[in-house]
Design a protein around this motif. Structure first.
Motif, PDB file in Angstrom:
ATOM      1  N   GLY A 169       0.827  -1.059  -0.071  1.00  0.00           N
ATOM      2  CA  GLY A 169      -0.177  -0.414   0.215  1.00  0.00           C
ATOM      3  C   GLY A 169       0.868   1.862  -0.042  1.00  0.00           C
ATOM      4  O   GLY A 169       1.796   1.260   1.191  1.00  0.00           O
ATOM      5  N   ARG A 170       0.325   2.299  -1.113  1.00  0.00           N
ATOM      6  CA  ARG A 170       1.225   3.635  -1.190  1.00  0.00           C
ATOM      7  C   ARG A 170       0.429   4.179  -0.745  1.00  0.00           C
ATOM      8  O   ARG A 170      -0.719   4.743  -1.177  1.00  0.00           O
ATOM      9  CB  ARG A 170       1.811   3.814  -2.389  1.00  0.00           C
ATOM     10  CG  ARG A 170       3.137   2.504  -2.814  1.00  0.00           C
ATOM     11  CD  ARG A 170       4.081   2.811  -3.738  1.00  0.00           C
ATOM     12  NE  ARG A 170       4.560   3.489  -3.894  1.00  0.00           N
ATOM     13  CZ  ARG A 170       4.842   4.709  -4.362  1.00  0.00           C
ATOM     14  NH1 ARG A 170       3.454   5.103  -5.498  1.00  0.00           N
ATOM     15  NH2 ARG A 170       5.962   5.813  -3.853  1.00  0.00           N
ATOM     16  N   ALA A 171       0.283   5.589   0.014  1.00  0.00           N
ATOM     17  CA  ALA A 171      -0.600   6.809   0.244  1.00  0.00           C
ATOM     18  C   ALA A 171       0.508   7.897  -0.631  1.00  0.00           C
ATOM     19  O   ALA A 171       1.222   7.829  -0.536  1.00  0.00           O
ATOM     20  CB  ALA A 171      -0.496   7.226   1.853  1.00  0.00           C
ATOM     21  N   VAL A 172      -0.612   8.544  -0.992  1.00  0.00           N
ATOM     22  CA  VAL A 172       0.017   9.415  -2.402  1.00  0.00           C
ATOM     23  C   VAL A 172      -0.247  10.744  -2.489  1.00  0.00           C
ATOM     24  O   VAL A 172      -1.768  10.302  -2.291  1.00  0.00           O
ATOM     25  CB  VAL A 172       0.578   8.992  -3.577  1.00  0.00           C
ATOM     26  CG1 VAL A 172       1.594   7.478  -3.596  1.00  0.00           C
ATOM     27  CG2 VAL A 172      -1.263   8.232  -4.405  1.00  0.00           C
ATOM     28  N   PRO A 173      -0.038  11.818  -2.068  1.00  0.00           N
ATOM     29  CA  PRO A 173      -1.309  12.997  -2.726  1.00  0.00           C
ATOM     30  C   PRO A 173      -1.782  13.027  -4.269  1.00  0.00           C
ATOM     31  O   PRO A 173      -2.421  14.053  -4.012  1.00  0.00           O
ATOM     32  CB  PRO A 173      -0.062  14.110  -2.068  1.00  0.00           C
ATOM     33  CG  PRO A 173       1.296  13.156  -3.016  1.00  0.00           C
ATOM     34  CD  PRO A 173       1.469  12.165  -2.655  1.00  0.00           C
ATOM     35  N   ASP A 174      -1.320  12.213  -5.229  1.00  0.00           N
ATOM     36  CA  ASP A 174      -1.316  12.692  -6.433  1.00  0.00           C
ATOM     37  C   ASP A 174      -2.151  11.532  -6.755  1.00  0.00           C
ATOM     38  O   ASP A 174      -1.102  11.040  -8.086  1.00  0.00           O
ATOM     39  CB  ASP A 174      -0.031  13.045  -6.863  1.00  0.00           C
ATOM     40  CG  ASP A 174       0.435  12.492  -7.140  1.00  0.00           C
ATOM     41  OD1 ASP A 174       0.976  11.309  -6.182  1.00  0.00           O
ATOM     42  OD2 ASP A 174       1.854  11.861  -7.953  1.00  0.00           O
ATOM     43  N   VAL A 175      -3.287  11.120  -6.274  1.00  0.00           N
ATOM     44  CA  VAL A 175      -3.087   9.218  -7.296  1.00  0.00           C
ATOM     45  C   VAL A 175      -4.190   8.824  -8.291  1.00  0.00           C
ATOM     46  O   VAL A 175      -3.907   8.741  -9.165  1.00  0.00           O
ATOM     47  CB  VAL A 175      -4.347   8.778  -5.897  1.00  0.00           C
ATOM     48  CG1 VAL A 175      -5.468   9.968  -5.633  1.00  0.00           C
ATOM     49  CG2 VAL A 175      -5.067   7.100  -6.195  1.00  0.00           C
ATOM     50  N   MET A 176      -4.285  10.518  -8.044  1.00  0.00           N
ATOM     51  CA  MET A 176      -5.261  10.534 -10.200  1.00  0.00           C
ATOM     52  C   MET A 176      -4.370  10.370 -10.938  1.00  0.00           C
ATOM     53  O   MET A 176      -4.097   9.975 -12.418  1.00  0.00           O
ATOM     54  CB  MET A 176      -5.994  11.624  -9.855  1.00  0.00           C
ATOM     55  CG  MET A 176      -7.727  11.651  -9.251  1.00  0.00           C
ATOM     56  SD  MET A 176      -8.052  10.336  -9.114  1.00  0.00           S
ATOM     57  CE  MET A 176      -8.734  10.143 -10.733  1.00  0.00           C
ATOM     58  N   ARG A 177      -3.200  11.086 -10.978  1.00  0.00           N
ATOM     59  CA  ARG A 177      -1.881  10.808 -11.469  1.00  0.00           C
ATOM     60  C   ARG A 177      -1.752   9.628 -12.017  1.00  0.00           C
ATOM     61  O   ARG A 177      -0.853   9.300 -12.741  1.00  0.00           O
ATOM     62  CB  ARG A 177      -0.847  11.648 -11.239  1.00  0.00           C
ATOM     63  CG  ARG A 177       0.433  12.804 -12.152  1.00  0.00           C
ATOM     64  CD  ARG A 177       1.835  13.369 -12.026  1.00  0.00           C
ATOM     65  NE  ARG A 177       2.483  12.887 -10.670  1.00  0.00           N
ATOM     66  CZ  ARG A 177       3.508  12.075 -11.230  1.00  0.00           C
ATOM     67  NH1 ARG A 177       3.876  11.712 -12.749  1.00  0.00           N
ATOM     68  NH2 ARG A 177       4.394  11.369  -9.895  1.00  0.00           N
ATOM     69  N   TRP A 178      -1.923   8.806 -10.653  1.00  0.00           N
ATOM     70  CA  TRP A 178      -1.167   7.362 -10.987  1.00  0.00           C
ATOM     71  C   TRP A 178      -2.243   6.164 -11.601  1.00  0.00           C
ATOM     72  O   TRP A 178      -2.084   5.922 -12.786  1.00  0.00           O
ATOM     73  CB  TRP A 178      -0.865   6.640 -10.152  1.00  0.00           C
ATOM     74  CG  TRP A 178       0.216   7.206  -9.293  1.00  0.00           C
ATOM     75  CD1 TRP A 178       0.912   8.010  -8.044  1.00  0.00           C
ATOM     76  CD2 TRP A 178       1.354   6.397  -9.932  1.00  0.00           C
ATOM     77  NE1 TRP A 178       1.958   8.516  -7.862  1.00  0.00           N
ATOM     78  CE2 TRP A 178       2.381   7.313  -8.586  1.00  0.00           C
ATOM     79  CE3 TRP A 178       1.990   5.845 -10.691  1.00  0.00           C
ATOM     80  CZ2 TRP A 178       3.765   7.448  -8.429  1.00  0.00           C
ATOM     81  CZ3 TRP A 178       3.734   5.127 -10.344  1.00  0.00           C
ATOM     82  CH2 TRP A 178       4.203   6.346  -9.390  1.00  0.00           C
ATOM     83  N   LYS A 179      -3.508   7.476 -11.238  1.00  0.00           N
ATOM     84  CA  LYS A 179      -5.127   6.756 -12.291  1.00  0.00           C
ATOM     85  C   LYS A 179      -4.642   6.766 -13.881  1.00  0.00           C
ATOM     86  O   LYS A 179      -5.181   6.128 -14.499  1.00  0.00           O
ATOM     87  CB  LYS A 179      -6.369   7.137 -11.688  1.00  0.00           C
ATOM     88  CG  LYS A 179      -6.047   6.205 -10.250  1.00  0.00           C
ATOM     89  CD  LYS A 179      -8.033   6.115  -9.681  1.00  0.00           C
ATOM     90  CE  LYS A 179      -8.277   4.418  -9.731  1.00  0.00           C
ATOM     91  NZ  LYS A 179      -9.876   4.548  -9.559  1.00  0.00           N
ATOM     92  N   TYR A 180      -4.441   8.128 -14.302  1.00  0.00           N
ATOM     93  CA  TYR A 180      -4.084   8.421 -15.111  1.00  0.00           C
ATOM     94  C   TYR A 180      -3.580   7.812 -16.081  1.00  0.00           C
ATOM     95  O   TYR A 180      -3.413   6.623 -16.963  1.00  0.00           O
ATOM     96  CB  TYR A 180      -4.342   9.780 -15.168  1.00  0.00           C
ATOM     97  CG  TYR A 180      -5.362  11.320 -15.618  1.00  0.00           C
ATOM     98  CD1 TYR A 180      -6.321  11.189 -17.174  1.00  0.00           C
ATOM     99  CD2 TYR A 180      -5.771  11.241 -14.442  1.00  0.00           C
ATOM    100  CE1 TYR A 180      -7.019  11.646 -16.847  1.00  0.00           C
ATOM    101  CE2 TYR A 180      -6.611  11.934 -14.883  1.00  0.00           C
ATOM    102  CZ  TYR A 180      -7.492  12.695 -16.126  1.00  0.00           C
ATOM    103  OH  TYR A 180      -8.154  12.966 -15.678  1.00  0.00           O
ATOM    104  N   ALA A 181      -2.158   7.258 -15.644  1.00  0.00           N
ATOM    105  CA  ALA A 181      -1.008   6.423 -16.114  1.00  0.00           C
ATOM    106  C   ALA A 181      -2.232   4.932 -15.889  1.00  0.00           C
ATOM    107  O   ALA A 181      -1.593   4.004 -17.458  1.00  0.00           O
ATOM    108  CB  ALA A 181      -0.336   6.179 -15.670  1.00  0.00           C
ATOM    109  N   LYS A 182      -2.439   4.355 -15.282  1.00  0.00           N
ATOM    110  CA  LYS A 182      -2.954   3.547 -15.647  1.00  0.00           C
ATOM    111  C   LYS A 182      -4.620   3.690 -16.483  1.00  0.00           C
ATOM    112  O   LYS A 182      -4.399   1.860 -17.012  1.00  0.00           O
ATOM    113  CB  LYS A 182      -3.400   2.673 -13.832  1.00  0.00           C
ATOM    114  CG  LYS A 182      -4.824   1.587 -13.745  1.00  0.00           C
ATOM    115  CD  LYS A 182      -3.583   0.234 -14.252  1.00  0.00           C
ATOM    116  CE  LYS A 182      -4.744  -1.243 -14.217  1.00  0.00           C
ATOM    117  NZ  LYS A 182      -5.612  -1.387 -13.552  1.00  0.00           N
TER     118      LYS A 182
END
Length: 324
Positions: A169-182
């Motif tokens: 698990g990784r708590a990140v402040p920019d989760v949507m940036r990772w979701k757009y990559a996904k």
């Protein structure tokens, strides 16, 4: 804190199982034959290195809730609104789903919304059984408050709970940036479902992703780079075979194989189509994939039933029509 997993399929079931193994209270929400098997026999979690039956409580609908409940939503995007409708809006919701539209949909009703970028290859070979193919961890999950997640205590606690057994698990402040990559990665789901793994499929997928990168960059939407993903992921969630389990295709392939009548293309390729329309940019590749995937689901066609030449011709025809 109790985790209620709404949509305890391959992804949700694996998350719920690993949280349960880590000592957390978990309730799985499922339906149909899968629910009946969970209720009767427990959840059978199979990984490349082990197999275990877990007696996790399960229900087929809403239950009385508590103040310390966290909802983990792991349904397909097209089922988001209906799946959350019976649940109290004061509970936090974690969107453990593909695509980038769910968080905004959920935020209309729920105040505390979290995005989760899911890297977790899994499938349901039979009701009540989940095969999680990644090794040495079953999945890596980025969690963050939506729309902004700086210094969020609950996100950090969820990430810590996920990391106690079999997950990263990784708590990140920019989760949507990772979701757009996904999302860019998931644009190939429709092509895989329509074509199967045939020579030439990769070319179609790359055309869809190149088109999408242009749209995202024009719209000013940030996404994690492949280099960032590779650095974070390393070899923590490498897919491996499981003895006695044939690995099927991705989530869209599985939707066609089940003959469910619906598919997630509107929220994957369709997200790029929507952005293209908003910014006046043509998206013929993703629009064709979206339309044909929906048609295949509606007509309950089996995965891999479209010839590559047919799909390429449809894309080329739409590209030509858009250029006139």
């Amino acid at each position: 804190m109790r985790y209620i997993v709404i949509g305890a399929g391959a992804v949700g079931g694996t998350i719920g199982a690993r949280l349960f193994q880590g000592g957390h209270e978990v309730l799985l929400i499922a339906r149909g034959a899968h629910y009946e098997a969970l209720k009767r026999d427990g959840l059978r979690l199979i990984t490349p290195e082990s197999a275990e039956t877990l007696n996790i409580p399960a229900a087929d609908g809403p239950v009385p809730t508590r103040d310390d409940d966290v909802l983990i939503l792991a349904t397909k995007s097209q089922d988001t609104i209906a799946a959350l409708a019976p649940w109290p809006a004061d509970l936090p919701v974690v969107c453990a789903q593909n695509g980038v539209a769910n968080e905004r949909m959920v935020l209309r009703r729920f105040e505390h919304v979290y995005g989760m970028c899911v890297w977790l290859p899994a499938q349901i070979p039979q009701p009540g059984v989940i095969a999680a193919h990644a090794h040495p961890y079953s999945g890596m999950l980025h969690v963050g408050r939506y729309p902004q997640g700086v210094d969020d205590e609950l996100a950090a606690r969820i990430a810590d709970d996920l990391s106690k057994r079999g997950l990263v698990g990784r708590a990140v402040p920019d989760v949507m940036r990772w979701k757009y990559a996904k999302l860019l990665g998931n644009l190939g789901n429709a092509a895989e479902a329509l074509l199967g793994h045939v020579p030439g499929m990769a070319e179609v997928v790359e055309r869809a992703r190149a088109e999408a990168r242009g749209v995202l960059e024009h719209a000013g939407i940030a996404y994690a780079t492949p280099e960032e993903e590779a650095e974070v992921r390393g070899h923590k969630v490498d897919a491996r075979p499981i003895e006695g389990v044939d690995r099927s295709g991705g989530s869209s392939w599985q939707s066609l194989a089940r003959g469910s009548g619906s598919i997630e293309a509107d929220y994957l390729n369709g997200e790029i189509v929507l952005l293209g329309r908003e910014h006046g940019l043509p998206t013929p590749v993703n629009e064709t994939l979206r339309r044909e995937a929906n048609r295949a689901a509606r007509e309950k066609l089996p995965p891999g039933s479209m010839p590559l030449e047919t799909l390429q011709a449809l894309i080329d025809a739409r590209s030509a029509a858009g250029s006139r």
